[in-house]
Design a protein around this motif. Structure first.
Motif, PDB file in Angstrom:
ATOM      1  N   LEU B  51       0.637  -0.918  -0.250  1.00  0.00           N
ATOM      2  CA  LEU B  51       0.265  -0.268   0.131  1.00  0.00           C
ATOM      3  C   LEU B  51       0.827   1.324  -0.084  1.00  0.00           C
ATOM      4  O   LEU B  51       0.574   2.502   0.362  1.00  0.00           O
ATOM      5  CB  LEU B  51      -1.261  -0.049   1.164  1.00  0.00           C
ATOM      6  CG  LEU B  51      -1.868  -1.293   1.332  1.00  0.00           C
ATOM      7  CD1 LEU B  51      -2.652  -1.499   2.577  1.00  0.00           C
ATOM      8  CD2 LEU B  51      -3.013  -1.539  -0.038  1.00  0.00           C
ATOM      9  N   THR B  52       2.277   0.878  -0.313  1.00  0.00           N
ATOM     10  CA  THR B  52       3.188   2.313  -0.274  1.00  0.00           C
ATOM     11  C   THR B  52       3.672   2.194  -2.052  1.00  0.00           C
ATOM     12  O   THR B  52       3.584   1.177  -2.566  1.00  0.00           O
ATOM     13  CB  THR B  52       3.930   2.014   0.995  1.00  0.00           C
ATOM     14  OG1 THR B  52       4.874   1.442  -0.002  1.00  0.00           O
ATOM     15  CG2 THR B  52       3.477   1.393   2.142  1.00  0.00           C
ATOM     16  N   ASP B  53       5.058   3.703  -1.703  1.00  0.00           N
ATOM     17  CA  ASP B  53       5.225   3.615  -2.870  1.00  0.00           C
ATOM     18  C   ASP B  53       6.616   3.632  -2.855  1.00  0.00           C
ATOM     19  O   ASP B  53       7.378   3.807  -3.533  1.00  0.00           O
ATOM     20  CB  ASP B  53       5.117   5.009  -3.749  1.00  0.00           C
ATOM     21  CG  ASP B  53       5.916   6.519  -2.564  1.00  0.00           C
ATOM     22  OD1 ASP B  53       5.930   5.263  -1.164  1.00  0.00           O
ATOM     23  OD2 ASP B  53       6.053   7.312  -3.796  1.00  0.00           O
ATOM     24  N   TRP B  54       7.323   2.578  -2.071  1.00  0.00           N
ATOM     25  CA  TRP B  54       8.432   1.445  -1.394  1.00  0.00           C
ATOM     26  C   TRP B  54       9.117   1.864  -1.739  1.00  0.00           C
ATOM     27  O   TRP B  54       8.965   0.598  -3.563  1.00  0.00           O
ATOM     28  CB  TRP B  54       8.396   0.705  -0.759  1.00  0.00           C
ATOM     29  CG  TRP B  54       9.209  -0.180  -0.188  1.00  0.00           C
ATOM     30  CD1 TRP B  54      10.547   0.318   0.437  1.00  0.00           C
ATOM     31  CD2 TRP B  54       9.763  -1.265   0.030  1.00  0.00           C
ATOM     32  NE1 TRP B  54      11.365  -0.244   0.733  1.00  0.00           N
ATOM     33  CE2 TRP B  54      10.516  -1.200   0.017  1.00  0.00           C
ATOM     34  CE3 TRP B  54       8.706  -2.544  -0.744  1.00  0.00           C
ATOM     35  CZ2 TRP B  54      11.502  -2.705   0.566  1.00  0.00           C
ATOM     36  CZ3 TRP B  54       9.467  -4.118  -0.688  1.00  0.00           C
ATOM     37  CH2 TRP B  54      10.477  -4.217  -0.148  1.00  0.00           C
ATOM     38  N   THR B  55      10.115   2.443  -1.922  1.00  0.00           N
ATOM     39  CA  THR B  55      11.506   1.927  -2.825  1.00  0.00           C
ATOM     40  C   THR B  55      12.919   2.221  -1.910  1.00  0.00           C
ATOM     41  O   THR B  55      12.637   2.479  -0.863  1.00  0.00           O
ATOM     42  CB  THR B  55      12.092   3.251  -4.307  1.00  0.00           C
ATOM     43  OG1 THR B  55      11.931   5.138  -3.421  1.00  0.00           O
ATOM     44  CG2 THR B  55      10.959   3.904  -5.192  1.00  0.00           C
ATOM     45  N   LEU B  56      13.887   1.828  -2.600  1.00  0.00           N
ATOM     46  CA  LEU B  56      15.039   2.140  -1.554  1.00  0.00           C
ATOM     47  C   LEU B  56      15.540   3.110  -1.035  1.00  0.00           C
ATOM     48  O   LEU B  56      16.070   3.579   0.539  1.00  0.00           O
ATOM     49  CB  LEU B  56      16.125   2.310  -2.396  1.00  0.00           C
ATOM     50  CG  LEU B  56      16.601   0.242  -2.910  1.00  0.00           C
ATOM     51  CD1 LEU B  56      17.761   0.465  -3.604  1.00  0.00           C
ATOM     52  CD2 LEU B  56      16.737  -1.105  -1.893  1.00  0.00           C
ATOM     53  N   ALA B  57      14.358   4.482  -0.943  1.00  0.00           N
ATOM     54  CA  ALA B  57      14.745   5.867  -0.648  1.00  0.00           C
ATOM     55  C   ALA B  57      13.975   5.592   0.580  1.00  0.00           C
ATOM     56  O   ALA B  57      14.242   6.851   1.136  1.00  0.00           O
ATOM     57  CB  ALA B  57      13.959   6.951  -1.491  1.00  0.00           C
ATOM     58  N   GLY B  58      12.594   5.204   0.401  1.00  0.00           N
ATOM     59  CA  GLY B  58      11.454   5.487   1.422  1.00  0.00           C
ATOM     60  C   GLY B  58      10.607   4.900   1.225  1.00  0.00           C
ATOM     61  O   GLY B  58       9.721   4.416  -0.248  1.00  0.00           O
ATOM     62  N   ALA B  59       9.627   4.957   2.026  1.00  0.00           N
ATOM     63  CA  ALA B  59       7.836   4.053   1.425  1.00  0.00           C
ATOM     64  C   ALA B  59       6.894   5.275   2.144  1.00  0.00           C
ATOM     65  O   ALA B  59       6.888   6.060   3.304  1.00  0.00           O
ATOM     66  CB  ALA B  59       8.107   3.148   2.505  1.00  0.00           C
ATOM     67  N   GLU B  60       5.736   5.623   1.752  1.00  0.00           N
ATOM     68  CA  GLU B  60       4.633   6.704   1.429  1.00  0.00           C
ATOM     69  C   GLU B  60       4.174   5.625   1.219  1.00  0.00           C
ATOM     70  O   GLU B  60       3.582   5.339   0.307  1.00  0.00           O
ATOM     71  CB  GLU B  60       5.024   8.416   0.752  1.00  0.00           C
ATOM     72  CG  GLU B  60       4.324   8.897   0.909  1.00  0.00           C
ATOM     73  CD  GLU B  60       5.248  10.140   1.196  1.00  0.00           C
ATOM     74  OE1 GLU B  60       4.862  10.780   0.534  1.00  0.00           O
ATOM     75  OE2 GLU B  60       6.302  10.410   2.085  1.00  0.00           O
ATOM     76  N   PHE B  61       2.886   5.893   2.008  1.00  0.00           N
ATOM     77  CA  PHE B  61       1.072   5.844   2.118  1.00  0.00           C
ATOM     78  C   PHE B  61       0.844   6.202   0.845  1.00  0.00           C
ATOM     79  O   PHE B  61       0.457   7.090   0.378  1.00  0.00           O
ATOM     80  CB  PHE B  61       1.341   5.663   3.168  1.00  0.00           C
ATOM     81  CG  PHE B  61      -0.708   4.774   3.586  1.00  0.00           C
ATOM     82  CD1 PHE B  61      -0.545   3.333   3.616  1.00  0.00           C
ATOM     83  CD2 PHE B  61      -1.759   5.311   2.603  1.00  0.00           C
ATOM     84  CE1 PHE B  61      -1.245   2.600   3.938  1.00  0.00           C
ATOM     85  CE2 PHE B  61      -2.708   4.414   2.989  1.00  0.00           C
ATOM     86  CZ  PHE B  61      -2.849   2.763   3.372  1.00  0.00           C
ATOM     87  N   ILE B  62       0.315   5.272  -0.147  1.00  0.00           N
ATOM     88  CA  ILE B  62      -0.262   5.874  -0.960  1.00  0.00           C
ATOM     89  C   ILE B  62      -1.757   5.020  -1.530  1.00  0.00           C
ATOM     90  O   ILE B  62      -1.931   4.417  -2.467  1.00  0.00           O
ATOM     91  CB  ILE B  62       0.469   5.694  -2.087  1.00  0.00           C
ATOM     92  CG1 ILE B  62       1.020   4.096  -2.454  1.00  0.00           C
ATOM     93  CG2 ILE B  62       1.505   6.427  -2.251  1.00  0.00           C
ATOM     94  CD1 ILE B  62       1.550   3.936  -4.341  1.00  0.00           C
ATOM     95  N   GLY B  63      -2.026   3.742  -0.417  1.00  0.00           N
ATOM     96  CA  GLY B  63      -3.468   3.518  -0.409  1.00  0.00           C
ATOM     97  C   GLY B  63      -3.491   1.761  -1.856  1.00  0.00           C
ATOM     98  O   GLY B  63      -1.993   1.812  -1.487  1.00  0.00           O
ATOM     99  N   PHE B  64      -4.318   2.252  -2.349  1.00  0.00           N
ATOM    100  CA  PHE B  64      -4.006   0.989  -3.840  1.00  0.00           C
ATOM    101  C   PHE B  64      -3.834   1.238  -4.456  1.00  0.00           C
ATOM    102  O   PHE B  64      -3.674   0.769  -5.684  1.00  0.00           O
ATOM    103  CB  PHE B  64      -6.044  -0.223  -4.143  1.00  0.00           C
ATOM    104  CG  PHE B  64      -6.383  -0.148  -2.244  1.00  0.00           C
ATOM    105  CD1 PHE B  64      -6.068  -1.741  -2.631  1.00  0.00           C
ATOM    106  CD2 PHE B  64      -7.196   0.655  -1.044  1.00  0.00           C
ATOM    107  CE1 PHE B  64      -6.552  -2.028  -0.945  1.00  0.00           C
ATOM    108  CE2 PHE B  64      -7.662  -0.316   0.296  1.00  0.00           C
ATOM    109  CZ  PHE B  64      -7.753  -1.074  -0.217  1.00  0.00           C
ATOM    110  N   THR B  65      -3.223   2.440  -5.024  1.00  0.00           N
ATOM    111  CA  THR B  65      -2.445   3.011  -6.156  1.00  0.00           C
ATOM    112  C   THR B  65      -1.994   1.589  -6.637  1.00  0.00           C
ATOM    113  O   THR B  65      -1.907   0.906  -7.724  1.00  0.00           O
ATOM    114  CB  THR B  65      -0.981   3.662  -6.026  1.00  0.00           C
ATOM    115  OG1 THR B  65      -1.967   4.771  -5.192  1.00  0.00           O
ATOM    116  CG2 THR B  65      -1.095   4.327  -7.386  1.00  0.00           C
TER     117      THR B  65
END
Lengths: 276, 329
Positions: B51-65
């Motif tokens: 549910l995040t846009d997780w990359t090596l840089a970090g993760a932000e919650f983005i719902g069901f994208t």
């Protein structure tokens, strides 16, 4: 009762069918072994020879001299032995506690273990990979072993086994006033020997056969387990066909030996839900 | 009377030792730690990551994208199709396995060696045996099948690299062409299925055989006295009584197939043209090849849900089936 089902010709036919099926089951393994014994030019011959014309084990010697196979075998033995031992010890402890000790929340714990049984490993791999990195375990033996040192299968096997043991057998320990740990070690564990062998063999085979997890968490060729080593031979095209087959034979051998020694236990484990 | 009094005594004795919560925690701790962290927490965290846009840089919650992206991608639906095809064809092994188990249990006297040998392909490492199968169906002139067909003047084939549909191939022999949707599974997929049958046959036979040992022999004898033929006994007596075991083995091989990774990884790596890219292979590619970590986590969740659904269906079905065949253990 001389009925149709055991008439000699029916049985004869049954044997023919079964021999053919066994031949199908063993043919690839036969091919693996014979190819590994052939020199390269014969291994590449068209049409192929069914029986090696010149059989020798030089390919096996080459494998050990020219590749890191010996190291990979030791890695796999180490990893599989530790994770199987962990499953036996921790599974037996947990199974014992779930049966012999009464405490609040026992049902909840049982449900949690049951739930974890339903979870396919694939659903956890990516998250576990991140965790392994956070813990600083990436590219270590710890990463290969610790996540597999206990599991629902072992806990259940031991729970079932302890459920079948009458209370009376533990009486002597309780009368002596010895601790639960003592009762477990001196009475409980010896009584579930058979289950312990089954759990050890099954979890050893799982660990030995694993590929995806080692692929995720190790990078160095020094840390490769056998299955990963075999794959690297294939993808890097580093070895010839007869060598690849010799490596495959070596990769199968320990599990094959364990299986033939403990066949009844393995079959018991698999029919009771010990499933890859 | 002694039978009646036993449980009370038993309960009393246990409850006299209930103070040991601390001991219980100690005993359970190692197993629960591993199961809790790597299975339960791992599953939860996987869902969170999806549910995040997780990359090596970090993760932000983005719902069901990620899920929306997944549902809109052709790759995902291709993988769903491939996975289901692979998984639902594999349990067909039981059609061969039932008569084989019957032969082993009812027809011949000493069947242990046969059972053992048939079981070998299931227990040996799949990576090693898949390497052999890869050699057998290698597209090179020295591939075993190609080399064996060579003397008959048959030109070498692509085998595991051949994405030609099976239906397309057969139609081609008659000079016909088929539309894209009717091509059928690729030749590579057909080879995977063959390898899968090879791996699973002994396991399926073993489970069915174990089920048969629990069937009351009188049931069969009664049918024999009535003059029923062997195939009829198999169809009318053994199979109905065995149905819970059959259901079990079908579902287990289905779940194995849904999860299979090693065989496909070694033989085709999801190719050719993604005709063998199952969900677990797709997850691997997204995560490892394309660095789409969060999307890989979403795919893993989808696979998890599919397996959960199948397992749940089995529970529902088995309850009903066992009810119908009470007395089979």
């Amino acid at each position: 009762m001389a009925t149709g089902h055991n008439a000699p010709q029916t049985r004869m036919l049954a044997h023919v069918v079964l021999v053919l099926l066994c031949a199908f089951a063993l043919a690839p393994l036969y091919w693996m072994v014979t190819t590994s014994l052939k020199p390269l030019d014969e291994a590449l011959q068209v049409p192929p020879t069914i029986l090696p014309e010149t059989a020798s084990i030089t390919t096996y010697i080459d494998i050990f001299l020219e590749t890191m196979m010996a190291r990979w075998i030791l890695n796999s033995l180490f990893v599989a032995t530790l994770s199987a031992s962990g499953n036996v010890l921790f599974g037996a402890l947990a199974g014992y506690a779930l049966v012999r000790i009464r405490f609040r929340g026992r049902k909840v714990i049982l449900m949690l273990v049951l739930a974890s049984f339903m979870i396919p490993f694939e659903a956890t791999f990516i998250a576990n990979y991140v965790l392994i990195n956070d813990l600083g375990w990436y590219n270590t033996y710890t990463a290969l072993i610790v996540p597999w040192m206990a599991g629902a299968f072992a806990v259940f096997m031991f729970r079932q086994e302890f459920l079948g043991i009458p209370d009376d057998l533990f009486d002597s320990a309780y009368v002596d006033g010895s601790s639960e740990a003592r009762a477990f070690w001196s009475i409980g564990l010896p009584l579930v020997r058979a289950a312990a062998v089954t759990v050890f063999l099954i979890t050893f085979i799982w660990s030995w056969n694993a590929l995806l997890w080692p692929l995720f968490v190790t990078a160095d060729s020094e840390l490769r387990v056998v299955q990963l080593g075999l794959v690297s031979f294939q993808t890097e095209g580093a070895v010839f066909v007869n060598m690849l087959m010799a490596a495959a034979v070596i990769g199968i051998l320990p599990v094959g030996i364990l299986f033939f020694i403990g066949q009844r236990f393995v079959i018991e484990g698999v029919t009771q839900g010990g499933i890859k | 009377m002694s039978v009646g009094s036993a449980p009370t005594r038993w309960r009393w004795r246990r409850s006299s030792r209930t103070s040991s919560l601390g001991t219980a925690i100690l005993f359970l701790f190692p197993a629960l730690l591993v199961i809790g962290v790597f299975h339960l927490y791992g599953t939860g965290r996987n869902i969170y990551l999806s549910l995040t846009d997780w990359t090596l840089a970090g993760a932000e919650f983005i719902g069901f994208t990620n899920y929306i992206n997944l549902l809109q991608s052709g790759d995902f639906w291709n993988s769903v199709k491939v996975t289901f095809f692979f998984a639902f064809v594999v349990p067909v092994t039981v059609i061969v396995a039932i008569p084989v188990a019957y032969l082993l249990h009812y027809v011949i006297r000493k069947s242990y060696l046969y059972r053992l040998l048939l079981f070998v392909p299931f227990i040996v490492p799949t990576v090693a045996t898949s390497l052999v199968w890869g050699l057998v169906f290698a597209p090179s002139p020295t591939g075993v099948v190609n080399a064996a067909l060579n003397p008959f003047g048959i030109r070498r084939q692509g085998w595991i690299l051949d994405s030609t549909g099976v239906v397309e191939l057969v139609a081609g022999w008659f000079g016909a062409t088929v539309p894209g949707w009717a091509e059928g599974p690729s030749i590579a997929m057909a080879i995977l299925l063959l390898v899968r049958y090879w791996q699973m046959l002994g396991f399926t036979v073993l489970i069915l055989y174990a089920g048969m040992t629990r069937i009351d022999p009188d049931l069969l004898d009664a049918a024999r006295v009535d003059g029923a033929s062997e195939p009829k006994i198999l169809r009318r007596v053994v199979i109905p009584v065995l149905s819970p075991t059959i259901l079990f083995v079908v579902v287990v091989s289905l779940v194995f197939a849904l999860r299979e990774f090693n065989t496909i990884f070694v033989l085709t790596l999801g190719g050719p043209a993604r005709t063998t890219e199952t969900l677990s292979m797709l997850m691997y590619r997204q995560f490892w090849g394309d660095n789409l970590f969060a999307l890989g986590a979403a795919t893993a969740t989808a696979l998890f849900l599919i397996i959960l659904l199948v397992t749940w269906l089995q529970f529902r079905l088995s309850r009903r089936w066992v009810h119908y065949t009470a007395g089979t253990a």
